[in-house]
Design an enzyme around this catalytic site. Structure first.
Site, short mmCIF file in Angstrom:
data_model
loop_
_atom_site.label_atom_id
_atom_site.label_comp_id
_atom_site.label_asym_id
_atom_site.label_seq_id
_atom_site.Cartn_x
_atom_site.Cartn_y
_atom_site.Cartn_z
N ARG A 174 0.84 -1.20 0.00
CA ARG A 174 0.00 0.00 0.00
C ARG A 174 0.88 1.25 0.00
O ARG A 174 1.97 1.26 0.58
CB ARG A 174 -0.87 -0.02 1.25
CG ARG A 174 -1.86 1.13 1.40
CD ARG A 174 -2.96 1.00 0.41
NE ARG A 174 -4.16 1.77 0.82
CZ ARG A 174 -5.01 2.29 -0.03
NH1 ARG A 174 -4.80 2.18 -1.33
NH2 ARG A 174 -6.08 2.94 0.39
N THR A 187 -9.95 0.31 -9.01
CA THR A 187 -9.01 -0.68 -8.55
C THR A 187 -9.06 -1.82 -9.54
O THR A 187 -9.94 -1.87 -10.38
CB THR A 187 -9.45 -1.15 -7.13
OG1 THR A 187 -9.59 -0.01 -6.30
CG2 THR A 187 -8.46 -2.09 -6.50
N THR A 217 -4.23 -0.76 -7.09
CA THR A 217 -5.05 0.40 -7.41
C THR A 217 -4.26 1.69 -7.52
O THR A 217 -3.14 1.80 -7.00
CB THR A 217 -6.13 0.59 -6.32
OG1 THR A 217 -7.01 1.64 -6.69
CG2 THR A 217 -5.50 0.91 -4.97
N LEU A 218 -4.86 2.67 -8.20
CA LEU A 218 -4.43 4.07 -8.18
C LEU A 218 -5.43 4.90 -7.38
O LEU A 218 -5.28 6.10 -7.25
CB LEU A 218 -4.35 4.62 -9.60
CG LEU A 218 -3.20 4.09 -10.48
CD1 LEU A 218 -3.48 4.40 -11.95
CD2 LEU A 218 -1.88 4.68 -10.05
N ASN A 219 -6.46 4.28 -6.88
CA ASN A 219 -7.60 4.81 -6.15
C ASN A 219 -8.71 5.19 -7.12
O ASN A 219 -9.52 4.35 -7.49
CB ASN A 219 -7.23 5.99 -5.24
CG ASN A 219 -8.33 6.23 -4.21
OD1 ASN A 219 -8.99 5.29 -3.79
ND2 ASN A 219 -8.51 7.47 -3.80
N SER A 229 -7.82 0.97 3.41
CA SER A 229 -8.31 0.48 2.13
C SER A 229 -9.47 -0.48 2.33
O SER A 229 -9.63 -1.08 3.40
CB SER A 229 -7.18 -0.24 1.38
OG SER A 229 -7.67 -0.92 0.24
N GLY A 231 -13.59 -1.81 -6.86
CA GLY A 231 -14.90 -1.24 -6.59
C GLY A 231 -14.99 -0.30 -5.41
O GLY A 231 -16.08 -0.04 -4.92
N GLY A 232 -13.84 0.21 -4.91
CA GLY A 232 -13.91 1.15 -3.80
C GLY A 232 -14.61 0.55 -2.60
O GLY A 232 -14.32 -0.58 -2.18
#
Length: 572
Positions: free
Chosen positions: A108, A383, A401-403, A454, A475-476
């Site tokens: 992370r 993500t 992910t890049l967010n 996260s 999917g956040g």
């Protein structure tokens, strides 16, 4: 051919006998499956883009193990799936060896040393809109390259250069865009132009269309540095200088010391049990593992199979469990290197059971009436995911992910890759939601060197000491509930792996107090029953893109590639 539910394991041996004695040679592979889904026994890769899946499969065929394939897929996705595939972001890996050894890798991103708790607040103490999303200050220190280097160092088998080379070829020679990829690039063109006035990455004079060849020469050069120099080829040297120059140009916070001092961390997985299945998943700073185990334990004592798939009682129970789990997430979860996360207390059966005592079958529990739980001794999307299993049975579940989609949408000049906007995953101010609507507090406040919380939930499941499932999704905030539902689809509702990932989904996250549902996920009669109890149901777009692998009762790998995207399953 054989329409046998997975719950009926007793038929596995019989089917093997039938297949072995009565079917022609070669007919077993890719045939024995509910709904005739393809199955393979040598290995499988399921990920977000066809070219990246093929890269992973080729690594397995060359004798690489699951970790080798994961490294190659990570770099290939950085080229072919820039929405979330990355070298400028971070993620989590859950690993299980063929012998049952388990481990998790936390790569992370971290807050730069120059970050501060109130960095996104104005003089009046209000959050400055957009500052944590589309600026150079939105970026945490990237972890993906260090994570891949560390994973390969510990478990890899093939040469490092052999794992990076396929991504270099894709960047330099190009690859064909799918309809979805072309649409995504066209959608963000205006943002790319606005945020990168002195660059021309992923921008074309005319709109992209399916079949266009995308070439990324600067990204190929960056990957060559990583291929030849490993970790130092990214965090130091030419590429490191390019990142620092980009930070200076945009008043970003990442320093040379931040790059040099970044290290991924091996962490002990969180492990739980659901009806005899062993759930191996990610610990903090991911909230996903603890939340998933809480959700599964919350519903374990109820007859979901009897009630049925997406019936009103099933949905009500799952929503009420989600409501309480996300309330806990808002208070108790953060980076364990900075904050004592009460893992044991959150996962105690008595505590989880107590949280649902207020469930009223006659009416919805208002989220305003649900606070984070209390226990003795405690002091106060875009993500992407890929699942891989190799010939020997080693398995990895990786979410990276890049967010936001395409991260901050800011490129590193000369290096050709996107910066993340992961700083938005911190709590900029207690009680103020982030881009996914998630509420946070002190546990997830911004601190120098801290990893942001996260929802990523890479997970591996065992049954009777053997590999059973590898699963995860982007999917956040919906990641946790998407994994939760996919697991239940197989274990409770007898769906095969492809059905389980394709099935419509719904989501609740405490605040806002609504059930967010994909169109037609809940039939009209069930919706009426739930609405009469006070549930607000909002239908919207797609939820998650689950990629998963199931080991069938007769020993074959069966993939589930989410039809919501270009996700692809390949095996041999």
């Amino acid at each position: 051919m054989f329409n046998i539910p997975y719950s009926n394991y007793k038929y596995g041996f019989i089917l093997l006998l039938i297949a072995g004695f009565f079917l022609p040679a070669g007919c077993v592979q890719g045939r024995l499956s509910k709904n005739n889904s393809e199955q393979y026994h040598n290995g499988m890769v399921v990920c977000a883009y066809p070219d990246a899946a093929l890269v992973g499969l080729n690594i397995l065929k060359k004798g690489g193990n699951a970790v080798d394939a994961a490294v190659a897929v990570q770099f290939a996705l950085a080229v072919t799936y820039p929405e979330a595939g990355n070298i400028g972001g971070g993620g989590f890996m859950v690993y299980r060896s063929a012998k049952g050894e388990t481990n998790t890798l936390d790569f992370r991103e971290k807050a730069p040393q120059a970050a501060s708790t109130n960095m996104y607040l104005d003089s009046a103490g209000n959050v400055i809109a957009g500052m944590s999303l589309a600026t150079h200050q939105a970026s945490g220190v990237p972890g993906s390259v260090d994570g891949m280097v560390e994973a390969h160092r510990k478990y890899g088998k093939l040469k490092w250069s052999d794992l990076v080379e396929p991504a270099i070829n894709l960047a330099r020679n190009g690859f064909k865009l799918t309809t979805g990829a072309a649409r995504a690039l066209n959608y963000v063109r205006a943002d790319f132009e606005r945020l990168n006035p002195d660059k021309n990455y992923l921008i074309k004079e005319v709109p992209y269309k399916e079949g266009d060849i995308l070439i990324q020469e600067d990204l190929a050069k960056t990957l060559e540095q990583i291929r030849d120099k490993g970790r130092s080829g990214f965090y130091d040297g030419v590429v490191g200088d390019q990142m620092l120059n980009e930070m200076k140009a945009g008043k970003g916070l990442i320093s040379k010391a931040d790059l040099q001092n970044y290290h991924s961390v091996w962490r002990k997985p969180v492990i739980g049990d659901y009806k005899g299945y062993k759930i191996i998943t990610m610990p903090p700073p991911s909230s996903g593992g603890i939340a998933l185990l809480q959700l599964l334990k919350s519903v374990e004592g109820y007859p979901l199979k009897k009630w049925g798939y997406h019936r009103d009682s099933t949905i009500q129970l799952m929503v009420e469990a989600e409501r309480r789990v996300y309330a806990d997430r808002s208070k108790y979860l953060g980076d364990p290197d900075f904050y004592k996360v009460p893992v044991d207390s959150l996962l105690k059966s008595a505590y989880i059971t107590s949280r649902l005592k207020s469930l009223n079958w006659a009416m919805a529990t208002p989220s305003s009436a649900v606070a984070p739980g209390a226990f003795a001794g405690y002091e106060s999307d875009q993500t992407t995911h890929y699942s891989i299993v190799d010939h020997d049975g080693n398995a990895v579940s990786v979410t990276t992910t890049l967010n936001g989609g395409f991260g901050s949408k800011i490129f590193v000049k000369g290096a050709g890759f996107l910066l993340n906007n992961e700083m938005d995953d911190f709590s900029a101010k207690p009680g103020v939601p982030n881009m996914f609507g998630l509420i946070g507090g002190k546990a997830n406040s911004i601190e120098p060197g801290k990893r942001m919380l996260s929802s990523m939930t890479p997970t591996i499941i065992e049954k009777d000491g053997k590999l059973f499932m590898v699963v995860g999704t982007p999917g956040g905030s919906t990641i946790i509930t998407s994994v939760f539902q996919t697991i239940l689809n197989v274990l409770e509702f007898n769906q095969d792996m492809q059905q389980a990932v394709a099935s419509k989904r719904f989501h609740h996250q405490w605040l806002p107090d609504e059930v967010y549902s994909e169109k037609d996920a809940i039939d009209s009669l069930t919706q009426i029953k739930l609405q009469q109890k006070g549930y607000k149901i909002t239908e919207g777009g797609k939820i998650g893109r689950v990629d998963a692998i199931l080991l069938t009762p007769w020993g074959y790998y069966e993939g589930g590639a989410d039809p919501r995207g270009d996700d692809t399953k390949l095996g041999w």
